[in-house]
Write a protein that holds these residues in place. Structure first.
Motif, PDB file in Angstrom:
ATOM      1  N   SER A  57       0.836  -1.205   0.000  1.00 52.97           N
ATOM      2  CA  SER A  57       0.000   0.000   0.000  1.00 52.97           C
ATOM      3  C   SER A  57       0.869   1.253   0.000  1.00 52.97           C
ATOM      4  CB  SER A  57      -0.909   0.026   1.243  1.00 52.97           C
ATOM      5  OG  SER A  57      -0.145   0.263   2.399  1.00 52.97           O
ATOM      6  N   GLY A  58       0.224   2.369  -0.303  1.00 53.93           N
ATOM      7  CA  GLY A  58       0.898   3.654  -0.182  1.00 53.93           C
ATOM      8  C   GLY A  58       1.198   3.981   1.274  1.00 53.93           C
ATOM      9  N   THR A  59       0.305   3.569   2.150  1.00 53.01           N
ATOM     10  CA  THR A  59       0.518   3.790   3.588  1.00 53.01           C
ATOM     11  C   THR A  59       1.801   3.093   4.046  1.00 53.01           C
ATOM     12  OG1 THR A  59      -1.893   3.760   3.799  1.00 53.01           O
ATOM     13  CG2 THR A  59      -0.622   3.674   5.840  1.00 53.01           C
ATOM     14  N   ASP A 161       4.424  12.780  -0.911  1.00 53.03           N
ATOM     15  CA  ASP A 161       3.229  11.936  -1.028  1.00 53.03           C
ATOM     16  C   ASP A 161       2.575  12.200  -2.390  1.00 53.03           C
ATOM     17  OD1 ASP A 161       0.811  10.663  -0.940  1.00 53.03           O
ATOM     18  OD2 ASP A 161       0.337  11.217   1.123  1.00 53.03           O
ATOM     19  N   GLU A 164      -1.714  10.482  -5.155  1.00 50.16           N
ATOM     20  CA  GLU A 164      -2.807  10.864  -6.051  1.00 50.16           C
ATOM     21  C   GLU A 164      -2.284  11.469  -7.343  1.00 50.16           C
ATOM     22  OE1 GLU A 164      -5.368  13.454  -3.757  1.00 50.16           O
ATOM     23  OE2 GLU A 164      -5.664  11.954  -2.192  1.00 50.16           O
ATOM     24  N   SER A 185       0.418   5.332  -4.759  1.00 51.49           N
ATOM     25  CA  SER A 185      -0.626   4.396  -4.322  1.00 51.49           C
ATOM     26  C   SER A 185      -1.361   3.838  -5.534  1.00 51.49           C
ATOM     27  CB  SER A 185      -1.618   5.098  -3.402  1.00 51.49           C
ATOM     28  OG  SER A 185      -2.752   4.257  -3.193  1.00 51.49           O
ATOM     29  N   ASN A 187      -4.322   2.025  -4.911  1.00 52.04           N
ATOM     30  CA  ASN A 187      -5.578   1.596  -4.299  1.00 52.04           C
ATOM     31  C   ASN A 187      -6.691   1.623  -5.367  1.00 52.04           C
ATOM     32  OD1 ASN A 187      -7.210   0.719  -2.276  1.00 52.04           O
ATOM     33  ND2 ASN A 187      -7.192   2.607  -1.087  1.00 52.04           N
ATOM     34  N   LYS A 190      -7.709   4.972  -7.153  1.00 52.47           N
ATOM     35  CA  LYS A 190      -6.694   5.867  -7.711  1.00 52.47           C
ATOM     36  C   LYS A 190      -6.708   5.806  -9.237  1.00 52.47           C
ATOM     37  CE  LYS A 190      -5.575   7.368  -3.754  1.00 52.47           C
ATOM     38  NZ  LYS A 190      -4.809   6.782  -2.666  1.00 52.47           N
ATOM     39  N   GLY A 197      -2.327  -1.491  -3.358  1.00 53.17           N
ATOM     40  CA  GLY A 197      -0.874  -1.538  -3.497  1.00 53.17           C
ATOM     41  C   GLY A 197      -0.287  -0.146  -3.465  1.00 53.17           C
TER      42      GLY A 197
HETATM   43  C1  PLP Z   1      -4.468   6.898  -1.177  1.00 53.85           C
HETATM   44  C2  PLP Z   1      -3.571   7.815  -0.445  1.00 53.85           C
HETATM   45  C3  PLP Z   1      -2.566   7.340   0.414  1.00 53.85           C
HETATM   46  C4  PLP Z   1      -2.437   5.931   0.852  1.00 53.85           C
HETATM   47  O1  PLP Z   1      -2.394   4.964  -0.096  1.00 53.85           O
HETATM   48  P1  PLP Z   1      -2.979   3.505   0.198  1.00 53.85           P
HETATM   49  O2  PLP Z   1      -2.441   2.733  -0.955  1.00 53.85           O
HETATM   50  O3  PLP Z   1      -4.471   3.616   0.180  1.00 53.85           O
HETATM   51  O4  PLP Z   1      -2.455   3.041   1.500  1.00 53.85           O
HETATM   52  C5  PLP Z   1      -1.695   8.265   0.977  1.00 53.85           C
HETATM   53  N1  PLP Z   1      -1.824   9.572   0.752  1.00 53.85           N
HETATM   54  C6  PLP Z   1      -2.783  10.073  -0.044  1.00 53.85           C
HETATM   55  C7  PLP Z   1      -2.826  11.544  -0.269  1.00 53.85           C
HETATM   56  C8  PLP Z   1      -3.700   9.218  -0.655  1.00 53.85           C
HETATM   57  O5  PLP Z   1      -4.675   9.726  -1.409  1.00 53.85           O
END
Ligand code: PLP
Length: 376
Positions: A57-59, A161, A164, A185, A187, A190, A197
């Motif tokens: 994930s992005g997290t 970050d 998006e 990300s 997700n 997106k 992922g």
């Molecule tokens: C979606 C998102 C994340 C996290 O990504 P995940 O893959 O959902 O964990 C982080 N920061 C922003 C700004 C996002 O929109």
């Protein structure tokens, strides 16, 4: 009931299933494999960075970025307040303390002036921030020139970050490539998805190698399982990466489809008093992940963004208020914030419109029709 129109739904290109089948046929059903390697290569080539680690994930990518930069319990990390909670949560996973900074009007992202004020004040209080997390919300690049110059002046690394903003850029330099580490990300909602992922990207290959090591339980080189570090299970599966490889082939199309959604909305709503859009500053290119509007109720006969959202909901059309700033979230109550109310105002008046690349003209016309009706 009319067909549901989603804010942003997955849009497969066609080749994804071929690559997934390949993963099944070769029995590479694991959090590693040739599609993971291939997807990482695709990302490096597209964004123009040296190395990428595909993650769950992005997290997870933000969490690993903080670990790589040595963020520990009690440290402070500066984070854009106007964002999704995933930008800030990993700071707390580390036992560190988020310090939130407000947005500027031009990009809706981290305000350089308030960033400078925040850093100076934290230093005056004896706390040198360990990292800065700017965000490119809705695909619009943050003011990286100013933010980087402040980061360099104070010697603080940037975690960018770009969850998006894959495909967005400033003067042709891609988002995700500005920071010491960049976060993507994939997700489901997106602009491209692997079902779930993310990725950590960087020009520093040591960082990315270390991220891969930590993401696979930090196993030392030994025949038995030996560990000298706390590890994580954060790697992307080869099946998900197969989807990602198919999605990379259509990313450029997805960006132009999202951008033409934006253009279509502007063409039909842009002249209405009290409705404004976020334009690209000179040299900025947004992937227009989501088209957003601000509603000024003093010019729309009292019609608010919430009136419009409810009118759309009644017609089975999903729209959503802009992100609620982190400094206003109950979970972050009492957290330090530097700002002037910009992000709070955006949250109060802003709405994300249906923006999927799979919307057709009839869908968009339905949305436009309902908004126009709601404003009458
Ligand atoms: C979606 C998102 C994340 C996290 O990504 P995940 O893959 O959902 O964990 C982080 N920061 C922003 C700004 C996002 O929109």
């Amino acid at each position: 009931m009319n067909k549901k129109i989603w804010l942003s739904s997955p849009h497969m290109g066609g080749k994804e299933q071929v690559y997934v089948k390949e993963a099944f046929d070769t029995n590479w059903i694991a959090p590693l494999g040739p599609h993971v390697d291939g997807f990482e290569n695709d990302l490096c080539n597209f964004i123009g960075v040296q190395a990428a680690a595909a993650l769950s994930s992005g997290t997870a990518a933000i969490h690993l970025a903080l670990i790589l930069l040595g963020v520990k319990a009690g440290d402070e990390v500066i984070c854009q307040s106007f964002t999704f909670s995933a930008s800030a949560n990993p700071i707390v996973y580390q036992g560190a303390i988020p310090v939130f900074v407000d947005s500027e009007c031009d990009t809706w992202n981290m305000c350089p002036n308030h960033l400078r004020i925040a850093i100076k004040d934290r230093i005056a209080k004896g706390k040198m921030p360990k990292a800065i997390i700017p965000v490119h919300l809705y695909g619009m690049p943050a003011n990286m020139k100013e933010i980087i110059s402040i980061a360099v002046e104070f010697g603080i690394p940037i975690i960018e970050d770009a969850a998006e903003a894959i495909g967005s850029s400033i003067n042709n330099k891609p988002c995700g490539s500005f920071g010491v580490l960049g976060v993507l990300s994939f997700n489901g909602n997106k602009i491209i998805t692997t079902s779930g992922g993310g990725a950590l990207i960087s020009d520093n290959e040591n960082h990315i190698n270390q991220a891969r090591f930590l993401a696979t339980q930090a196993r030392d080189a030994a025949p038995h399982y030996q560990h000298s570090h706390i590890g994580y299970n954060y790697r992307m599966s080869n099946v998900c990466a197969a989807i990602g490889r198919g999605q990379m082939e259509v990313l450029v199309d997805r960006i132009s489809q999202r951008r033409s959604n934006y253009d279509y909305y502007v063409k039909h709503l842009g002249a209405i008093d009290g409705i404004t859009f976020l334009a690209e500053p000179a040299g900025y290119f947004s992937n227009r992940w989501l088209t957003t509007i601000l509603v000024d109720a003093s010019k729309t006969n009292g019609i608010t963004r919430e009136d419009i959202r409810l009118a759309l909901e009644k017609e089975n059309i999903e729209s959503r208020p802009l992100w609620k700033p982190m400094h206003l979230q109950p979970v972050f109550a009492g957290t330090t914030f530097y700002g002037d109310g910009t992000s709070e105002r955006l949250f109060k008046n802003g709405l994300c419109l249906p923006s999927g690349s799979n919307l057709d003209k009839l869908d968009l016309d339905r949305v436009l029709n309902e908004i126009t009706k709601a404003l009458q």
